[in-house]
Design an enzyme around this catalytic site. Structure first.
Site, PDB file in Angstrom:
ATOM      1  N   ARG A  39     -32.254  52.596  83.819  1.00 52.89           N
ATOM      2  CA  ARG A  39     -30.827  52.215  83.670  1.00 52.89           C
ATOM      3  C   ARG A  39     -30.190  52.822  82.420  1.00 52.89           C
ATOM      4  O   ARG A  39     -29.298  52.204  81.821  1.00 52.89           O
ATOM      5  CB  ARG A  39     -30.648  50.700  83.634  1.00 52.89           C
ATOM      6  CG  ARG A  39     -30.964  49.983  84.927  1.00 52.89           C
ATOM      7  CD  ARG A  39     -29.752  49.956  85.848  1.00 52.89           C
ATOM      8  NE  ARG A  39     -30.136  49.448  87.156  1.00 52.89           N
ATOM      9  CZ  ARG A  39     -29.900  48.196  87.564  1.00 52.89           C
ATOM     10  NH1 ARG A  39     -29.267  47.360  86.802  1.00 52.89           N
ATOM     11  NH2 ARG A  39     -30.282  47.825  88.758  1.00 52.89           N
ATOM     12  N   ARG A  46     -24.044  49.947  81.643  1.00 54.75           N
ATOM     13  CA  ARG A  46     -22.912  49.257  81.018  1.00 54.75           C
ATOM     14  C   ARG A  46     -23.046  49.042  79.517  1.00 54.75           C
ATOM     15  O   ARG A  46     -22.059  48.711  78.855  1.00 54.75           O
ATOM     16  CB  ARG A  46     -22.683  47.908  81.710  1.00 54.75           C
ATOM     17  CG  ARG A  46     -22.047  48.066  83.075  1.00 54.75           C
ATOM     18  CD  ARG A  46     -22.195  46.807  83.891  1.00 54.75           C
ATOM     19  NE  ARG A  46     -23.596  46.608  84.244  1.00 54.75           N
ATOM     20  CZ  ARG A  46     -24.053  45.594  84.988  1.00 54.75           C
ATOM     21  NH1 ARG A  46     -23.225  44.688  85.428  1.00 54.75           N
ATOM     22  NH2 ARG A  46     -25.333  45.499  85.286  1.00 54.75           N
ATOM     23  N   ARG A  50     -16.829  54.442  84.766  1.00 57.28           N
ATOM     24  CA  ARG A  50     -16.860  53.498  85.878  1.00 57.28           C
ATOM     25  C   ARG A  50     -15.443  52.985  86.165  1.00 57.28           C
ATOM     26  O   ARG A  50     -15.055  52.849  87.327  1.00 57.28           O
ATOM     27  CB  ARG A  50     -17.778  52.336  85.519  1.00 57.28           C
ATOM     28  CG  ARG A  50     -17.995  51.323  86.614  1.00 57.28           C
ATOM     29  CD  ARG A  50     -18.952  50.272  86.060  1.00 57.28           C
ATOM     30  NE  ARG A  50     -19.307  49.232  86.991  1.00 57.28           N
ATOM     31  CZ  ARG A  50     -18.588  48.158  87.223  1.00 57.28           C
ATOM     32  NH1 ARG A  50     -17.418  48.005  86.631  1.00 57.28           N
ATOM     33  NH2 ARG A  50     -19.021  47.243  88.072  1.00 57.28           N
ATOM     34  N   ASP A  75     -28.014  54.102  93.696  1.00 58.27           N
ATOM     35  CA  ASP A  75     -28.598  52.763  93.776  1.00 58.27           C
ATOM     36  C   ASP A  75     -29.562  52.689  94.943  1.00 58.27           C
ATOM     37  O   ASP A  75     -29.401  53.398  95.947  1.00 58.27           O
ATOM     38  CB  ASP A  75     -27.511  51.697  93.928  1.00 58.27           C
ATOM     39  CG  ASP A  75     -28.051  50.306  93.591  1.00 58.27           C
ATOM     40  OD1 ASP A  75     -28.106  49.982  92.394  1.00 58.27           O
ATOM     41  OD2 ASP A  75     -28.453  49.578  94.515  1.00 58.27           O
ATOM     42  N   TYR A 116     -33.591  42.692 100.160  1.00 58.88           N
ATOM     43  CA  TYR A 116     -32.127  42.597 100.085  1.00 58.88           C
ATOM     44  C   TYR A 116     -31.498  42.627 101.478  1.00 58.88           C
ATOM     45  O   TYR A 116     -30.513  41.936 101.747  1.00 58.88           O
ATOM     46  CB  TYR A 116     -31.558  43.742  99.229  1.00 58.88           C
ATOM     47  CG  TYR A 116     -31.872  43.576  97.753  1.00 58.88           C
ATOM     48  CD1 TYR A 116     -31.056  42.815  96.929  1.00 58.88           C
ATOM     49  CD2 TYR A 116     -33.008  44.161  97.186  1.00 58.88           C
ATOM     50  CE1 TYR A 116     -31.351  42.646  95.583  1.00 58.88           C
ATOM     51  CE2 TYR A 116     -33.318  43.994  95.847  1.00 58.88           C
ATOM     52  CZ  TYR A 116     -32.485  43.235  95.047  1.00 58.88           C
ATOM     53  OH  TYR A 116     -32.778  43.063  93.720  1.00 58.88           O
TER      54      TYR A 116
HETATM   55  O1  CP3 Z   1     -32.140  53.837  86.273  1.00 53.78           O
HETATM   56  C1  CP3 Z   1     -31.008  54.394  86.403  1.00 53.78           C
HETATM   57  O2  CP3 Z   1     -30.207  54.505  85.461  1.00 53.78           O
HETATM   58  C2  CP3 Z   1     -30.681  55.027  87.734  1.00 53.78           C
HETATM   59  C3  CP3 Z   1     -29.712  54.363  88.532  1.00 53.78           C
HETATM   60  C4  CP3 Z   1     -30.140  53.046  89.137  1.00 53.78           C
HETATM   61  C5  CP3 Z   1     -29.255  51.961  89.312  1.00 53.78           C
HETATM   62  N1  CP3 Z   1     -29.901  50.992  90.000  1.00 53.78           N
HETATM   63  C6  CP3 Z   1     -27.854  51.904  88.839  1.00 53.78           C
HETATM   64  C7  CP3 Z   1     -27.181  50.608  88.805  1.00 53.78           C
HETATM   65  C8  CP3 Z   1     -31.362  52.670  89.684  1.00 53.78           C
HETATM   66  C9  CP3 Z   1     -32.692  53.427  89.709  1.00 53.78           C
HETATM   67  C10 CP3 Z   1     -31.196  51.384  90.248  1.00 53.78           C
HETATM   68  C11 CP3 Z   1     -32.285  50.690  90.949  1.00 53.78           C
HETATM   69  C12 CP3 Z   1     -32.034  49.369  91.504  1.00 53.78           C
HETATM   70  N2  CP3 Z   1     -30.890  48.862  92.036  1.00 53.78           N
HETATM   71  C13 CP3 Z   1     -33.056  48.404  91.669  1.00 53.78           C
HETATM   72  C14 CP3 Z   1     -34.515  48.613  91.343  1.00 53.78           C
HETATM   73  C15 CP3 Z   1     -34.801  48.614  89.879  1.00 53.78           C
HETATM   74  C16 CP3 Z   1     -34.602  47.322  89.194  1.00 53.78           C
HETATM   75  O3  CP3 Z   1     -33.725  47.252  88.311  1.00 53.78           O
HETATM   76  O4  CP3 Z   1     -35.366  46.386  89.498  1.00 53.78           O
HETATM   77  C17 CP3 Z   1     -32.473  47.276  92.249  1.00 53.78           C
HETATM   78  C18 CP3 Z   1     -33.170  45.977  92.582  1.00 53.78           C
HETATM   79  C19 CP3 Z   1     -31.095  47.593  92.490  1.00 53.78           C
HETATM   80  C20 CP3 Z   1     -30.084  46.745  93.156  1.00 53.78           C
HETATM   81  C21 CP3 Z   1     -28.959  46.448  92.249  1.00 53.78           C
HETATM   82  N3  CP3 Z   1     -28.013  47.364  91.833  1.00 53.78           N
HETATM   83  C22 CP3 Z   1     -28.662  45.209  91.662  1.00 53.78           C
HETATM   84  C23 CP3 Z   1     -29.476  43.940  91.833  1.00 53.78           C
HETATM   85  C24 CP3 Z   1     -27.500  45.400  90.899  1.00 53.78           C
HETATM   86  C25 CP3 Z   1     -26.693  44.355  90.195  1.00 53.78           C
HETATM   87  C26 CP3 Z   1     -27.347  43.852  88.984  1.00 53.78           C
HETATM   88  C27 CP3 Z   1     -26.549  44.241  87.782  1.00 53.78           C
HETATM   89  O5  CP3 Z   1     -27.176  44.758  86.832  1.00 53.78           O
HETATM   90  O6  CP3 Z   1     -25.337  43.986  87.798  1.00 53.78           O
HETATM   91  C28 CP3 Z   1     -27.151  46.774  90.976  1.00 53.78           C
HETATM   92  C29 CP3 Z   1     -26.017  47.427  90.292  1.00 53.78           C
HETATM   93  C30 CP3 Z   1     -26.347  48.626  89.445  1.00 53.78           C
HETATM   94  N4  CP3 Z   1     -27.168  49.653  89.795  1.00 53.78           N
HETATM   95  C31 CP3 Z   1     -25.799  48.912  88.150  1.00 53.78           C
HETATM   96  C32 CP3 Z   1     -26.304  50.168  87.766  1.00 53.78           C
HETATM   97  C33 CP3 Z   1     -25.986  50.937  86.510  1.00 53.78           C
HETATM   98  C34 CP3 Z   1     -24.773  48.077  87.412  1.00 53.78           C
HETATM   99  C35 CP3 Z   1     -23.490  48.379  88.122  1.00 53.78           C
HETATM  100  C36 CP3 Z   1     -22.244  48.273  87.346  1.00 53.78           C
HETATM  101  O7  CP3 Z   1     -21.815  49.250  86.684  1.00 53.78           O
HETATM  102  O8  CP3 Z   1     -21.626  47.212  87.455  1.00 53.78           O
END
Ligand code: CP3
Length: 344
Positions: A25, A29, A38, A75, A152
């Site tokens: 990540r 944010r 964003r 994602d 999910y």
């Molecule tokens: O690692 C990276 O920077 C690459 C991009 C990436 C994202 N999500 C961007 C993201 C990767 C590899 C993921 C993986 C992901 N997404 C997982 C597996 C890894 C983990 O963290 O366990 C899962 C379970 C998801 C599903 C997901 N996406 C959730 C549960 C959420 C919401 C949670 C939150 O943090 O708000 C997301 C959103 C998400 N994916 C964000 C980012 C940067 C935040 C989005 C935003 O800008 O609001």
């Protein structure tokens, strides 16, 4: 191996005095420049599908910190969407999807071969990045593991214990396994296209692997990872794969050998000294600093970072967090971690 990128050298099994470093990540944010891009995109999913802006946020942490790897911005839930599930994000809560709990729900999904129409912008992001990244930076593509993605798709949202997915696994095993097989097939095609577009490594995120126990772990976490890795290496000989069966605990032992992955990513619930003795003996490991240090900083951060570097110094290691960095992290703490890894 001289001249090769640091991350690729670690994945090939080379021990290095200073390990390569990146962060899950890392485009996120906690960075003001991410929040600005964003906002420009409108929302998170629009950012994922806007190739220019997705490439921009991928590059931001590389410019700021000079990490050894960039991970494609996308994602793990884009695959369900590309298979025909509805997907949206509720601010402050997380993802929501249409649920799959019956044969009729499953029948509405499209075939794996249909995903590319939706996912083409992601491959374009990879192409832009492979042109624009500095020559020493490795480009990592990724997908969710079938089990995690299925949790999910079945529940329609994130759940603390993956209860709905476990219930379907027990009550309608045939449907559960058909769903996993569809996701596996789509994931192989999706990662394959990322590799063709320029991804140099791929990572499989199994964030909920730890909730599968015993034989269920072997069947639904290990086996799909083995299938995906074998298919990718067959189509793209030599492509390195990182597996992340988060919270696998004892099941980290032997995971690389059993699946064929080149590197096992470790969460921070395992001690680095234990992992060095029991997991790193099979090859490269990645991890595993607790993300909370990116919020709290200070001497604790420095001490734990040094401990991890020290524990893994006798074998191939990629420094990373044990899970994604959180939005409340302080960007200065990230710099402190990097300086500690690179400067001692
Ligand atoms: O690692 C990276 O920077 C690459 C991009 C990436 C994202 N999500 C961007 C993201 C990767 C590899 C993921 C993986 C992901 N997404 C997982 C597996 C890894 C983990 O963290 O366990 C899962 C379970 C998801 C599903 C997901 N996406 C959730 C549960 C959420 C919401 C949670 C939150 O943090 O708000 C997301 C959103 C998400 N994916 C964000 C980012 C940067 C935040 C989005 C935003 O800008 O609001």
């Amino acid at each position: 191996m001289a001249g090769q990128k640091k991350l690729l050298r670690a994945l090939a099994g080379e021990k290095q005095d200073v390990p390569p470093i990146w962060m899950m990540r890392q485009a996120g944010r906690y960075l003001p420049e991410y929040r600005a891009t964003r906002a420009e995109a409108g929302d998170f999913l629009s950012l994922c599908y806007n190739s220019d802006l997705a490439a921009e946020v991928t590059l931001q942490p590389i410019r700021r910190y000079g990490f050894d790897a960039a991970i494609l911005f996308a994602d793990i839930l884009l695959i369900p969407q590309a298979l025909g599930a509805d997907l949206w994000f509720v601010t402050g809560e997380g993802p929501r999807l249409s649920t799959i709990t019956t044969e009729a729900d499953f029948a509405k999904l499209g075939p794996a071969s249909d995903i590319h129409e939706t996912l083409n912008p992601i491959y374009e992001t990879v192409r832009i990045l492979s042109r624009e990244l500095p020559s020493e930076t490795t480009l990592i593509g990724f997908a969710g593991a079938p089990w995690t993605v299925a949790t999910y798709m079945i529940a329609g949202r994130g759940t603390p214990d993956q209860g709905p997915a476990h219930a379907l696994r027990e009550e309608n095993t045939a449907l559960f396994e058909a769903l996993l097989a569809r996701i596996t097939e789509a994931t192989i095609d999706y990662l394959s296209k990322q590799i063709e577009a320029g991804a140099e490594v791929v990572k499989i995120f199994d964030s909920w692997a730890g909730s599968l126990k015993g034989a269920d772990f072997d069947k639904y976490a290990l086996e799909p990872c083995r299938q995906i890795t074998a298919a990718l290496k067959d189509r793209h000989p030599g492509i390195p794969v990182i597996g992340f069966p988060r919270e696998a605990g004892e099941k980290y032992v032997g995971f690389a050998k059993a699946t064929g992955v080149d590197c096992v990513a470790l969460d921070n619930s395992v001690d680095p000294e234990w992992a060095a003795a029991n997991v790193q003996l099979d090859g490269c490991v990645q991890g595993n600093l607790a993300s909370r240090h990116m919020v709290t900083g200070g001497q604790d951060l420095v001490d734990d970072t040094r401990r991890i570097v020290e524990a893994f110094k006798n074998g191939p290691h990629i420094f990373n967090l044990g899970h994604g960095i959180t939005p409340d992290a302080d960007p200065d703490n990230v710099q402190l971690m990097i300086d500690t890894v690179r400067g001692g």
